[in-house]
Each structure stands twice: as C-alpha cells, then as structure tokens.
Scaffold this active site. Structure first.
Site, PDB file in Angstrom:
ATOM      1  N   SER A 181       0.847  -1.200   0.000  1.00  0.00           N
ATOM      2  CA  SER A 181       0.000   0.000   0.000  1.00  0.00           C
ATOM      3  C   SER A 181       0.880   1.246   0.000  1.00  0.00           C
ATOM      4  O   SER A 181       2.101   1.163   0.150  1.00  0.00           O
ATOM      5  CB  SER A 181      -0.862   0.015   1.254  1.00  0.00           C
ATOM      6  OG  SER A 181      -0.034   0.253   2.383  1.00  0.00           O
ATOM      7  N   LYS A 182       0.233   2.375  -0.135  1.00  0.00           N
ATOM      8  CA  LYS A 182       0.969   3.638  -0.169  1.00  0.00           C
ATOM      9  C   LYS A 182       1.716   3.827   1.158  1.00  0.00           C
ATOM     10  O   LYS A 182       2.836   4.331   1.194  1.00  0.00           O
ATOM     11  CB  LYS A 182      -0.019   4.773  -0.432  1.00  0.00           C
ATOM     12  CG  LYS A 182       0.529   6.123  -0.073  1.00  0.00           C
ATOM     13  CD  LYS A 182       0.096   7.207  -0.979  1.00  0.00           C
ATOM     14  CE  LYS A 182       0.560   8.584  -0.560  1.00  0.00           C
ATOM     15  NZ  LYS A 182       1.592   8.713   0.422  1.00  0.00           N
ATOM     16  N   ARG A 183       1.064   3.401   2.253  1.00  0.00           N
ATOM     17  CA  ARG A 183       1.694   3.540   3.579  1.00  0.00           C
ATOM     18  C   ARG A 183       3.032   2.798   3.657  1.00  0.00           C
ATOM     19  O   ARG A 183       3.976   3.259   4.288  1.00  0.00           O
ATOM     20  CB  ARG A 183       0.762   2.990   4.670  1.00  0.00           C
ATOM     21  CG  ARG A 183      -0.375   3.906   5.034  1.00  0.00           C
ATOM     22  CD  ARG A 183      -0.321   4.324   6.504  1.00  0.00           C
ATOM     23  NE  ARG A 183      -0.224   3.221   7.438  1.00  0.00           N
ATOM     24  CZ  ARG A 183      -1.256   2.461   7.815  1.00  0.00           C
ATOM     25  NH1 ARG A 183      -2.455   2.678   7.294  1.00  0.00           N
ATOM     26  NH2 ARG A 183      -1.098   1.505   8.703  1.00  0.00           N
TER      27      ARG A 183
END
Ligand code: GLU
Length: 516
Positions: free
Chosen positions: A281-283
């Site tokens: 994910s972007k995180r």
C-alpha cells in the site's frame, strides 16, 4: 436504437465466427478508474496488457472507467496518460487518440448501456427496484441482528418493492420516481468460469446478490459497463488484478444473459509488501522510504522524480509476477515484447523489493549513453553549475556509481573542495616525504596550460627519482578529493582546471605542515 458493433444479444456474424474459429485478433484493454494516481500495481497491469498485445500483433486499448462520479478525482486521467507515455506504452486506441470502438470514456457511453440494459429487462433477466434507502437499511439491520449479511437476492427479492412484485399500475407510477436496475441472478445454478492463470472458478448462484446494473443517476455500475464494453470493444483477453476475481462469476452471468461468449480472463497475482505480509500500500512506501507511484502526485514524488529511468521501472515491474523460465533478469521493453508470454505469469503473489528496483536502475543508468543522461532533468539541473562542455566528461565519470539519477549530487561531491582530509589516508603517507611529491605536482601544474595531462610527466619523474606510483597517486588524490577513493583522478583534474588544482594542492600542503 443506434446500431453498435454488436447489434443484438447474439453479436454480429463476422465477430461470432472469428470467436468460434479461435482466430480473433488479440485486443486487450487497460481499464483504470480515474480515482487518483496510478499505483505501481496498476502500471504492472497496464504493462502485461501492453506486452500481451505487442507480442501477438494485437491492440492495446486504454478505457477510462469513470462511472462512479463520487470517486472521480480531477487530474487522474491525465496522470494515467502521462505515465503510459513516460513508459513508452502508447495505447493503440483510447480517449486521446481515438479509435473505431469509442468513446473510450465510460461516462460518454451512457446511452449504450441504456440500450443494452433494455435487452435484459425485456428478457426478464433484469428488473427495476424502487426500494427506499430506509427500507433497505431496515432490512440490513434486521439481518445483522441475527448475525447474517444482508443480501438482495433470489431468496428475498420477492419481499421488496420492485418490478417483480408491483402490479402494472404501481410500476408505471414508481418508474416516474427514483429507481435502479438489478440483475436477476438465476437460482440453483453452478457458474463456472475459466481463468487462464488460476483455472476454473465456480460459484453457486444462490449465494450471489442481485447486483445493481444501473444506478439511480442513470450511470451503469462497474460490472455492467465493464462487460458491455469488453464485448463491444471486442476485447479478446481481460488481464487485470486478482482483486477482481470475485466479480468474475457476476460478469459471466451477464455474458450468459446476453448469450455472449466470454473473452479469456487472466487475474494477475497480488503485489505484496516487502516483508511479504499483505498487499503493498501507499503507507508501506512512506514507511520504507520508497515511492509507490510512477510519477509525482501532488506533493508525493514518484519513481521518475526519485531518479528512476522508465526502462528500469518497466523491467522491474515485468518481473513482479512473471519470468521467462530462465534466470535472466534484464529485459528492456523491446526484449519483453518478444519474451513475454502468459505462460510465464506466476500464480503466487509477488513480493515488492525496492533494492532490486534500484539495482536494475543502476544497470540501466550504466547502459545509457552520456549524451542521453545529460539531458535527463535531474542530471541536467545538477550539472548546470558546471560549464556545458564538461557535462559529458562529468557524467561518464560517475554514471557507473549511480543507483538513481539523484545519486549524482553525492557522487559529484568530489568536485567541491574537500572539507576534511581522511586521516587514515594521511597515515599511509607519513614517513614517505609526501611534500616532495606535492611540490612536484605544483610545479608541473603551474608550468602548464589548462587541460594539460600531467600524468605522463609525473609518472616519468617518479620513476627517475625512485618514488612509488602509489605514493604519488595517494598524495595527489588526497589533496584533490580529500580521500583515497573516487573516480579517475586525472579525469577529475581535467574537469577542475589548473587554478582549482593549485589551490587544493596548496591547502593540502598546509594541512600536512600543520600536522607535523
Ligand atoms: N476499473 C477497474 C479498476 O480500476 C478495472 C477492472 C478491470 O480491469 O476489469 O481497477
């Protein structure tokens, strides 16, 4: 009714026979929803579609799936276009370059969906539903109370307000208000669809919801528009992410409802976090210090801004879920167009590995000519402080040391005056009279014009005087760059020029004198 390529539920004759003979042209589509920037997972989907088309002399189509107006994010379509261009994957058909199967934005195809849903309504395979949101919420919470997930399906559709339960007069009245159109899932059937990567997927229709086909704003849902467009655009092979696998039986039911043959399906493996636990994910990018977007999105820089070449991006993404059956890892887009094959796509998820992406980028930077590199924005900006005629020499000196183009800044540190001189290096000179060597370097440099190659004379002098070349080189290198490592010293000198060399050698002499 407008005549579309598939003018009736059976499809037009020529295409049907092409389907049956198995000689259908390969047509694939990349169908992103413009709900934000393209994630690298989405770019991999685009790449596999592109490669499958190019390998088979087919067409790569860009279709923008923008029917969900609430999730629409301005600028995302342009972002997708720019990313594909950066990677050299220009769609053969799409919203900007057009084609025979347009429009290629679903929001511009509303009348088409309307005509097609009419066919299902007439066949009694779809129905209008007039339920108010509060009635549905009530039914939802009642189901939850007894620990069940609410479904609007074959088991309970007759207890709601829809065209199956209302009489003709009630229906005509209800149609003047808000309504949606639902798919009438057939009861007691086992639906089986074949996925080229995963094999057969089967589901019992009794557990499926009567999915919405047309929403109350008149827009189709993803499922409906997706099937209609894949059919009308003559898509031969649907290649998309694994997250769409659960939707596959619904799509099959829609194809069946029209009496259409399905295209081939391929659902690509997930891309996992670097530790292998869960979807990337972007995180994870923020945490691990790596980009997850190909290009800058608002304030978040992408791979391009982080100094990646598109060639390495493509090579890296190609290997996230595919191999050619050998250990080979270096493939540029042209190699991939030949080597790519569906057979090489793996079933299991692929783990994201930023270090490998950097390693590949390093390989491509090394392979790229200096002429091309000096025109890359990051490099150009950094080199702008040096005379233009020296740019090529500078880049060729450091390119083998770059993992990203941004490394240029730290790799060019040798061009700035050393702030300190490495003590371990100096210790190696002690007791060997480096000042004698440095004096000779000064006099040779002073006597000569800029651009003069000091190497030959210096080495000759060392030989005549019985001085080791390593003492000469270490003394010279320490004075110019402050340490014993770095690129070719004489090339560095040719960039710096006479005055800078004299200044640095003198500084180093003073430093040594002060030390002793
Ligand atoms: N619009 C879907 C998405 O954004 C595409 C799914 C498909 O390719 O069928 O992922």
């Amino acid at each position: 009714m407008q005549i579309y390529r598939f003018c009736d539920a059976g499809g037009c004759q020529s295409t049907r026979s092409a389907y049956l003979s198995g000689k259908m042209k390969i047509r694939v589509r990349f169908a992103p929803s413009p709900t934000g920037p393209l994630h690298i997972g989405g770019l991999r989907t685009a790449l596999y579609n592109y490669l499958h088309a190019k390998k088979n002399n087919g067409s790569f189509i860009l279709r923008v799936e923008d029917t969900d107006q609430n999730r629409y994010v301005d600028g995302s379509e342009e972002y997708i276009q720019e990313t594909l261009e950066w990677c050299g994957m220009i769609p053969d058909e799409g919203p900007t370059n057009g084609g025979d199967y347009g429009p290629y934005r679903q929001s511009e195809r509303k009348p088409i969906y309307k005509e097609y849903v009419k066919i299902l309504l007439e066949k009694n395979l779809a129905y209008y539903a007039f339920d108010k949101e509060e009635d549905l919420s009530k039914a939802r919470s009642e189901a939850e109370k007894i620990g069940k997930t609410f479904q609007y399906c074959v088991k309970n559709r007759m207890s709601f307000k829809n065209s199956l339960t209302l009489n003709e007069t009630e229906k005509i009245k209800a149609l003047k208000g808000n309504y949606i159109i639902r798919l009438k899932i057939p009861p007691d059937q086992k639906i089986t669809v074949f996925d080229e990567i995963r094999g057969n997927i089967s589901v019992d229709t009794n557990i499926l919801d009567d999915r919405v086909l047309i929403k109350n704003d008149g827009m189709p849902t993803y499922h409906f528009a997706n099937v209609i467009d894949d059919r009308l655009m003559e898509i031969s092979t649907v290649i998309r992410g694994e997250e769409w696998l659960p939707s596959l039986p619904i799509h099959k039911i829609i194809y069946d409802a029209f009496g259409w043959k399905t295209p081939k399906f391929m659902h690509l493996p997930l891309i996992l976090k670097p530790n292998g636990k869960g979807k990337l994910s972007k995180r994870d990018g923020d945490k691990g210090g790596f980009p997850v977007f190909p290009l800058r999105w608002k304030k978040t820089p992408g791979y391009r801004e982080n100094g990646f070449l598109p060639e390495s991006m493509i090579n890296y993404l190609s290997l996230l879920g595919w191999n050619d059956g050998t250990e080979k890892e270096l493939f540029d887009l042209n190699d991939l167009k030949k080597a790519f094959s569906i057979k090489g796509i793996q079933k299991g998820s692929a783990r994201f590995d930023y270090e490998k992406a950097r390693w590949l980028n390093h390989k491509y930077i090394t392979k790229t000519t200096s002429d091309i590199l000096i025109n890359e924005k990051i490099i150009k900006d950094e080199l702008s402080q040096y005379p233009k005629e020296k740019h090529k020499v500078i880049i060729s000196l450091v390119k083998e040391r770059l993992y990203t183009l941004k490394d240029i800044k730290k790799e060019l540190a040798f061009l700035s005056e050393p702030e300190t001189f490495d003590d371990t290096g100096i210790a190696k000179l002690m007791g060997k009279n480096p000042l004698f060597v440095l004096d000779k370097i000064l006099s040779l440099t002073e006597q000569n014009h800029e651009g003069y190659d000091i190497k030959k004379d210096l080495f000759k002098w060392a030989k005549v005087n019985g001085i080791s070349i390593s003492l000469v080189m270490q003394s010279f290198r320490l004075s110019i760059v402050g340490s014993l490592s770095g690129p070719d010293l004489f090339a560095v000198c040719s960039i710096l020029g006479k005055d800078v060399i004299l200044k640095r050698v003198n500084n180093f002499i003073n430093h040594l004198k002060y030390k002793t």
